[in-house]
Design a protein around this motif. Structure first.
Motif, PDB file in Angstrom:
ATOM      1  N   ALA A  55       0.836  -1.209   0.000  1.00 40.21           N
ATOM      2  CA  ALA A  55       0.000   0.000   0.000  1.00 40.21           C
ATOM      3  C   ALA A  55       0.866   1.253   0.000  1.00 40.21           C
ATOM      4  O   ALA A  55       0.577   2.224  -0.710  1.00 40.21           O
ATOM      5  CB  ALA A  55      -0.932  -0.011   1.215  1.00 40.21           C
ATOM      6  N   ALA A  56       1.949   1.239   0.787  1.00 40.68           N
ATOM      7  CA  ALA A  56       2.848   2.393   0.819  1.00 40.68           C
ATOM      8  C   ALA A  56       3.511   2.597  -0.545  1.00 40.68           C
ATOM      9  O   ALA A  56       3.652   3.735  -1.013  1.00 40.68           O
ATOM     10  CB  ALA A  56       3.910   2.206   1.903  1.00 40.68           C
ATOM     11  N   LYS A  57       3.893   1.501  -1.184  1.00 42.64           N
ATOM     12  CA  LYS A  57       4.505   1.582  -2.520  1.00 42.64           C
ATOM     13  C   LYS A  57       3.497   2.158  -3.518  1.00 42.64           C
ATOM     14  O   LYS A  57       3.825   3.058  -4.293  1.00 42.64           O
ATOM     15  CB  LYS A  57       4.952   0.201  -2.970  1.00 42.64           C
ATOM     16  CG  LYS A  57       5.539   0.167  -4.369  1.00 42.64           C
ATOM     17  CD  LYS A  57       5.850  -1.276  -4.791  1.00 42.64           C
ATOM     18  CE  LYS A  57       6.036  -1.334  -6.274  1.00 42.64           C
ATOM     19  NZ  LYS A  57       5.169  -2.230  -6.950  1.00 42.64           N
ATOM     20  N   ASP A  58       2.276   1.634  -3.487  1.00 40.13           N
ATOM     21  CA  ASP A  58       1.243   2.135  -4.394  1.00 40.13           C
ATOM     22  C   ASP A  58       0.978   3.619  -4.149  1.00 40.13           C
ATOM     23  O   ASP A  58       0.824   4.403  -5.093  1.00 40.13           O
ATOM     24  CB  ASP A  58      -0.055   1.334  -4.222  1.00 40.13           C
ATOM     25  CG  ASP A  58       0.065  -0.096  -4.722  1.00 40.13           C
ATOM     26  OD1 ASP A  58       1.041  -0.413  -5.434  1.00 40.13           O
ATOM     27  OD2 ASP A  58      -0.823  -0.911  -4.385  1.00 40.13           O
ATOM     28  N   ASN A  59       0.933   4.013  -2.866  1.00 43.31           N
ATOM     29  CA  ASN A  59       0.706   5.417  -2.529  1.00 43.31           C
ATOM     30  C   ASN A  59       1.861   6.281  -3.027  1.00 43.31           C
ATOM     31  O   ASN A  59       1.639   7.368  -3.587  1.00 43.31           O
ATOM     32  CB  ASN A  59       0.545   5.559  -1.011  1.00 43.31           C
ATOM     33  CG  ASN A  59       0.160   6.957  -0.602  1.00 43.31           C
ATOM     34  OD1 ASN A  59      -0.487   7.683  -1.340  1.00 43.31           O
ATOM     35  ND2 ASN A  59       0.569   7.350   0.583  1.00 43.31           N
ATOM     36  N   ALA A  60       3.088   5.808  -2.840  1.00 44.26           N
ATOM     37  CA  ALA A  60       4.257   6.566  -3.302  1.00 44.26           C
ATOM     38  C   ALA A  60       4.236   6.703  -4.821  1.00 44.26           C
ATOM     39  O   ALA A  60       4.559   7.770  -5.363  1.00 44.26           O
ATOM     40  CB  ALA A  60       5.547   5.878  -2.841  1.00 44.26           C
ATOM     41  N   GLN A  61       3.851   5.629  -5.518  1.00 41.65           N
ATOM     42  CA  GLN A  61       3.768   5.694  -6.981  1.00 41.65           C
ATOM     43  C   GLN A  61       2.694   6.686  -7.415  1.00 41.65           C
ATOM     44  O   GLN A  61       2.893   7.452  -8.361  1.00 41.65           O
ATOM     45  CB  GLN A  61       3.496   4.306  -7.557  1.00 41.65           C
ATOM     46  CG  GLN A  61       4.693   3.381  -7.511  1.00 41.65           C
ATOM     47  CD  GLN A  61       4.368   1.974  -8.003  1.00 41.65           C
ATOM     48  OE1 GLN A  61       3.231   1.532  -7.950  1.00 41.65           O
ATOM     49  NE2 GLN A  61       5.389   1.272  -8.471  1.00 41.65           N
ATOM     50  N   ALA A  62       1.571   6.676  -6.712  1.00 39.78           N
ATOM     51  CA  ALA A  62       0.489   7.611  -7.057  1.00 39.78           C
ATOM     52  C   ALA A  62       0.940   9.052  -6.817  1.00 39.78           C
ATOM     53  O   ALA A  62       0.675   9.938  -7.641  1.00 39.78           O
ATOM     54  CB  ALA A  62      -0.761   7.293  -6.239  1.00 39.78           C
ATOM     55  N   GLN A  63       1.633   9.279  -5.701  1.00 39.66           N
ATOM     56  CA  GLN A  63       2.115  10.629  -5.417  1.00 39.66           C
ATOM     57  C   GLN A  63       3.166  11.062  -6.440  1.00 39.66           C
ATOM     58  O   GLN A  63       3.179  12.211  -6.866  1.00 39.66           O
ATOM     59  CB  GLN A  63       2.687  10.703  -3.995  1.00 39.66           C
ATOM     60  CG  GLN A  63       1.616  10.636  -2.926  1.00 39.66           C
ATOM     61  CD  GLN A  63       2.194  10.689  -1.526  1.00 39.66           C
ATOM     62  OE1 GLN A  63       3.396  10.703  -1.334  1.00 39.66           O
ATOM     63  NE2 GLN A  63       1.316  10.720  -0.539  1.00 39.66           N
ATOM     64  N   ALA A  64       4.029  10.143  -6.824  1.00 37.98           N
ATOM     65  CA  ALA A  64       5.050  10.468  -7.831  1.00 37.98           C
ATOM     66  C   ALA A  64       4.389  10.784  -9.168  1.00 37.98           C
ATOM     67  O   ALA A  64       4.791  11.730  -9.865  1.00 37.98           O
ATOM     68  CB  ALA A  64       6.032   9.308  -7.975  1.00 37.98           C
ATOM     69  N   SER A  65       3.371  10.018  -9.519  1.00 42.90           N
ATOM     70  CA  SER A  65       2.655  10.260 -10.770  1.00 42.90           C
ATOM     71  C   SER A  65       1.963  11.632 -10.731  1.00 42.90           C
ATOM     72  O   SER A  65       2.021  12.391 -11.709  1.00 42.90           O
ATOM     73  CB  SER A  65       1.621   9.155 -10.991  1.00 42.90           C
ATOM     74  OG  SER A  65       0.880   9.391 -12.151  1.00 42.90           O
ATOM     75  N   TYR A  66       1.340  11.959  -9.594  1.00 39.30           N
ATOM     76  CA  TYR A  66       0.683  13.252  -9.443  1.00 39.30           C
ATOM     77  C   TYR A  66       1.700  14.387  -9.528  1.00 39.30           C
ATOM     78  O   TYR A  66       1.464  15.409 -10.196  1.00 39.30           O
ATOM     79  CB  TYR A  66      -0.072  13.305  -8.110  1.00 39.30           C
ATOM     80  CG  TYR A  66      -0.740  14.627  -7.860  1.00 39.30           C
ATOM     81  CD1 TYR A  66      -1.897  14.971  -8.545  1.00 39.30           C
ATOM     82  CD2 TYR A  66      -0.213  15.526  -6.944  1.00 39.30           C
ATOM     83  CE1 TYR A  66      -2.516  16.199  -8.324  1.00 39.30           C
ATOM     84  CE2 TYR A  66      -0.825  16.750  -6.707  1.00 39.30           C
ATOM     85  CZ  TYR A  66      -1.972  17.078  -7.406  1.00 39.30           C
ATOM     86  OH  TYR A  66      -2.581  18.294  -7.187  1.00 39.30           O
ATOM     87  N   ALA A  67       2.845  14.195  -8.865  1.00 36.42           N
ATOM     88  CA  ALA A  67       3.890  15.225  -8.901  1.00 36.42           C
ATOM     89  C   ALA A  67       4.394  15.417 -10.322  1.00 36.42           C
ATOM     90  O   ALA A  67       4.642  16.551 -10.756  1.00 36.42           O
ATOM     91  CB  ALA A  67       5.040  14.840  -7.969  1.00 36.42           C
TER      92      ALA A  67
END
Length: 117
Positions: A72-84
């Motif tokens: 979940a943390a990895k998925d969240n980090a990927q989503a945040q990176a994609s948003y950034a």
């Protein structure tokens, strides 16, 4: 020396066959209390095995939860990176638009007097 020879040296007077027979445990002669005492170590070992199995199960559950948390943390980090990245791309596009519009703004502002604004 064999164990039988040691027994003879210590006063045993019967034959080797009789001595071997004397070593056997006769379950028919046991009282219920004796049987319970003989079973006690096995019961304790079984209880320890059950507790160990419970601990192993709980450890496996904790490992599963930890793995889910990491995923979940990895998925969240990927989503945040994609948003950034999207935000960075948008800011870059805005900058390119402003650079493209700069000559137009310069011309407009050079023709307008500041008192008109």
């Amino acid at each position: 020396y064999s164990a039988y020879e040691v027994a003879v040296k210590n006063g045993y007077e019967g034959s080797e066959v009789d001595w071997l027979e004397s070593l056997k445990l006769h379950f028919a002669d046991l009282k219920e209390q004796d049987i319970e005492q003989l079973q006690q170590p096995a019961l304790v070992a079984a209880q320890v095995a059950v507790e160990a199995a419970d601990i192993a199960y709980n450890a496996a559950e904790a490992a599963d939860l930890a793995a889910e948390t990491v995923i979940a943390a990895k998925d969240n980090a990927q989503a945040q990176a994609s948003y950034a990245k999207e935000q960075g791309d948008f800011a870059k596009q805005q900058g390119e638009i402003l650079v493209a519009l700069e000559p137009i703004f310069a011309k407009v502002f050079s023709e307008v007097e500041y008192n008109d604004i």
